[in-house]
Design a protein around this motif. Structure first.
Motif, PDB file in Angstrom:
ATOM      1  N   ALA A 185       7.389  16.508  -1.148  1.00 21.85           N
ATOM      2  CA  ALA A 185       6.403  16.564  -2.220  1.00 21.85           C
ATOM      3  C   ALA A 185       5.191  15.714  -1.858  1.00 21.85           C
ATOM      4  O   ALA A 185       5.307  14.655  -1.234  1.00 21.85           O
ATOM      5  CB  ALA A 185       7.008  16.064  -3.532  1.00 21.85           C
TER       6      ALA A 185
ATOM      7  N   ALA B  50      -1.263  18.124 -16.150  1.00 22.94           N
ATOM      8  CA  ALA B  50      -0.118  17.237 -15.937  1.00 22.94           C
ATOM      9  C   ALA B  50       0.677  17.673 -14.716  1.00 22.94           C
ATOM     10  O   ALA B  50       0.699  18.845 -14.354  1.00 22.94           O
ATOM     11  CB  ALA B  50       0.783  17.216 -17.166  1.00 22.94           C
ATOM     12  N   SER B  51       1.353  16.725 -14.097  1.00 19.71           N
ATOM     13  CA  SER B  51       2.217  17.033 -12.962  1.00 19.71           C
ATOM     14  C   SER B  51       3.324  17.986 -13.389  1.00 19.71           C
ATOM     15  O   SER B  51       3.909  17.825 -14.462  1.00 19.71           O
ATOM     16  CB  SER B  51       2.833  15.748 -12.406  1.00 19.71           C
ATOM     17  N   PRO B  52       3.655  18.966 -12.548  1.00 18.74           N
ATOM     18  CA  PRO B  52       4.786  19.846 -12.863  1.00 18.74           C
ATOM     19  C   PRO B  52       6.134  19.159 -12.645  1.00 18.74           C
ATOM     20  O   PRO B  52       7.168  19.672 -13.077  1.00 18.74           O
ATOM     21  CB  PRO B  52       4.603  21.008 -11.888  1.00 18.74           C
ATOM     22  N   ILE B  53       6.120  18.001 -11.988  1.00 19.00           N
ATOM     23  CA  ILE B  53       7.356  17.237 -11.786  1.00 19.00           C
ATOM     24  C   ILE B  53       7.778  16.627 -13.122  1.00 19.00           C
ATOM     25  O   ILE B  53       6.946  16.166 -13.900  1.00 19.00           O
ATOM     26  CB  ILE B  53       7.149  16.130 -10.723  1.00 19.00           C
TER      27      ILE B  53
ATOM     28  N   GLY C  46       5.757  13.659 -13.910  1.00 18.09           N
ATOM     29  CA  GLY C  46       5.760  13.197 -12.535  1.00 18.09           C
ATOM     30  C   GLY C  46       6.622  11.998 -12.227  1.00 18.09           C
ATOM     31  O   GLY C  46       6.621  11.516 -11.092  1.00 18.09           O
TER      32      GLY C  46
ATOM     33  N   THR D  92       4.127   8.343 -18.985  1.00 13.96           N
ATOM     34  CA  THR D  92       3.490   9.191 -17.983  1.00 13.96           C
ATOM     35  C   THR D  92       3.273  10.596 -18.532  1.00 13.96           C
ATOM     36  O   THR D  92       4.036  11.067 -19.379  1.00 13.96           O
ATOM     37  CB  THR D  92       4.349   9.275 -16.713  1.00 13.96           C
TER      38      THR D  92
ATOM     39  N   CYS E 161       4.003   8.096  -8.713  1.00 10.13           N
ATOM     40  CA  CYS E 161       3.553   8.795  -9.918  1.00 10.13           C
ATOM     41  C   CYS E 161       2.202   8.241 -10.333  1.00 10.13           C
ATOM     42  O   CYS E 161       1.968   7.021 -10.259  1.00 10.13           O
ATOM     43  CB  CYS E 161       4.573   8.585 -11.031  1.00 10.13           C
TER      44      CYS E 161
ATOM     45  N   PRO F 281       0.753  11.875  -5.040  1.00 12.33           N
ATOM     46  CA  PRO F 281      -0.466  12.073  -5.833  1.00 12.33           C
ATOM     47  C   PRO F 281      -1.479  10.964  -5.587  1.00 12.33           C
ATOM     48  O   PRO F 281      -1.127   9.859  -5.160  1.00 12.33           O
ATOM     49  CB  PRO F 281       0.054  12.039  -7.275  1.00 12.33           C
TER      50      PRO F 281
END
Length: 339
Positions: free
Chosen positions: A21, A58-61, A93, A90, A99, A24
């Protein structure tokens, strides 16, 4: 970096660890957190199942809260944050080694907490503070009814309410869980599987009812909750685990002058969450720093075992918070050895 993700939505088994991954990068007003622990929350499970997509940007994690060390800062963020240990709400993520977090959503980790405990605080603390004290307008001397009394939200609601002078009644699904809720501080605990909670609330309050209901069930619970409320009572919905729709008697709402409200936190603006963080830092965080508020911990899972963590949450056996240890060397049970 390592992160937990899923190629398709479904049950806990769709979760898997990936090693590639992308790390970020913090933008303006953001920091990069090297994550130590990530909290596991019901919205994570709902997102994984395909029913709660992340908001735009937003992060897809998965992962809505974390603790860790700030290792980089974006434009406009004071470099003095570098090296600080914080916990944070958060936008997503957190199930990853790194993160990105908005600067205004962090709180410093006090010495009385382990990093695992710190990761278990932000989502429940922000949610309970906003819904019980802001939307529910709870104040000292009032009585609060909480459904799901041994969940992360439920245990936090008990502790905060008691710290601010409220009486607390909770419902839970077994006598073991009722005992656990009373150990956290609940004045009364009702086993909803064996007892009609409406009748029990009436007996406990001498027929007066409660001032505020914090409801995670919705569905057919709503009409029953309204019967538990005093005149001018407030009903606050924060989840719909029992169904999206409710049928209610509006004449009862009018005659009792009831307030029905609710909220979801994740889609709210960064500015709103920052203002909420500021109020929590002023009013509630001192109670964390002096040890009055300390999260009830259930179990720590390795990041690679996120599927097991989700399964435990969904089977309902947990009491308190479930967290993920991001570093493989961190002990699952070492709640006091990670600082």
């Amino acid at each position: 970096m390592r992160a937990t993700g899923y190629a398709e939505t479904g049950g806990p088994e769709v979760l898997g660890l990936r090693e590639d991954a992308a790390v970020p990068r913090p933008g303006a007003g953001e920091v990069l957190l090297k994550v130590a622990y990530a909290g596991v929350n019901r919205p994570d499970c709902i997102q994984r199942a395909g029913h709660y997509p992340p908001p735009p940007g937003a992060s897809p994690i998965l992962g809505l809260e974390a603790s860790g060390e700030i290792v980089a800062v974006g434009e406009g963020v004071d470099v003095s944050w570098l090296g600080e240990q914080v916990c944070a709400l958060t936008p997503g993520g957190a199930y990853a080694e790194y993160c990105v977090v908005p600067e205004g959503h962090m709180l410093p980790v006090p010495d009385v907490l382990t990093m695992a405990e710190a990761a278990a605080l932000p989502e429940t603390l922000f949610t309970v503070w906003h819904n019980v004290f802001q939307r529910g307008m709870a104040r000292d001397g009032e009585m609060l009814l909480v459904h799901g009394g041994t969940s992360g939200i439920g245990t936090m609601a008990i502790m905060l309410a008691k710290a601010f002078g409220l009486g607390v009644i909770v419902t839970a699904g077994s006598e073991e869980k009722c005992d656990a809720a009373r150990a956290v501080g609940a004045d009364h605990a009702i086993d909803y599987k064996t007892t009609d909670f409406v009748e029990a609330v009436g007996l406990i309050t001498g027929g007066d009812g409660v001032d505020v209901v914090l409801d995670m069930v919705s569905g057919d619970y709503v009409s029953r909750n309204l019967k538990c409320l005093k005149p001018d009572g407030r009903h606050v919905t924060i989840a719909v685990l029992g169904g999206l729709k409710a049928q209610i008697n509006m004449a009862l709402v009018m005659s009792k002058r009831l307030v029905l409200t609710g909220s979801t936190l994740r889609p709210r603006s960064d500015a709103f969450k920052t203002a909420l963080r500021d109020e929590i830092a002023r009013e509630a965080w001192p109670l964390v720093e002096d040890g009055t508020i300390r999260p009830v911990m259930d179990e720590i899972f390795a990041l690679a075992d996120a599927d097991k963590a989700h399964a435990r949450m969904e089977n309902g056996d947990h009491i308190g918070k479930i967290v993920l240890a991001i570093d493989e060397d961190l002990s699952r049970s070492g709640l006091s050895s990670d600082r």
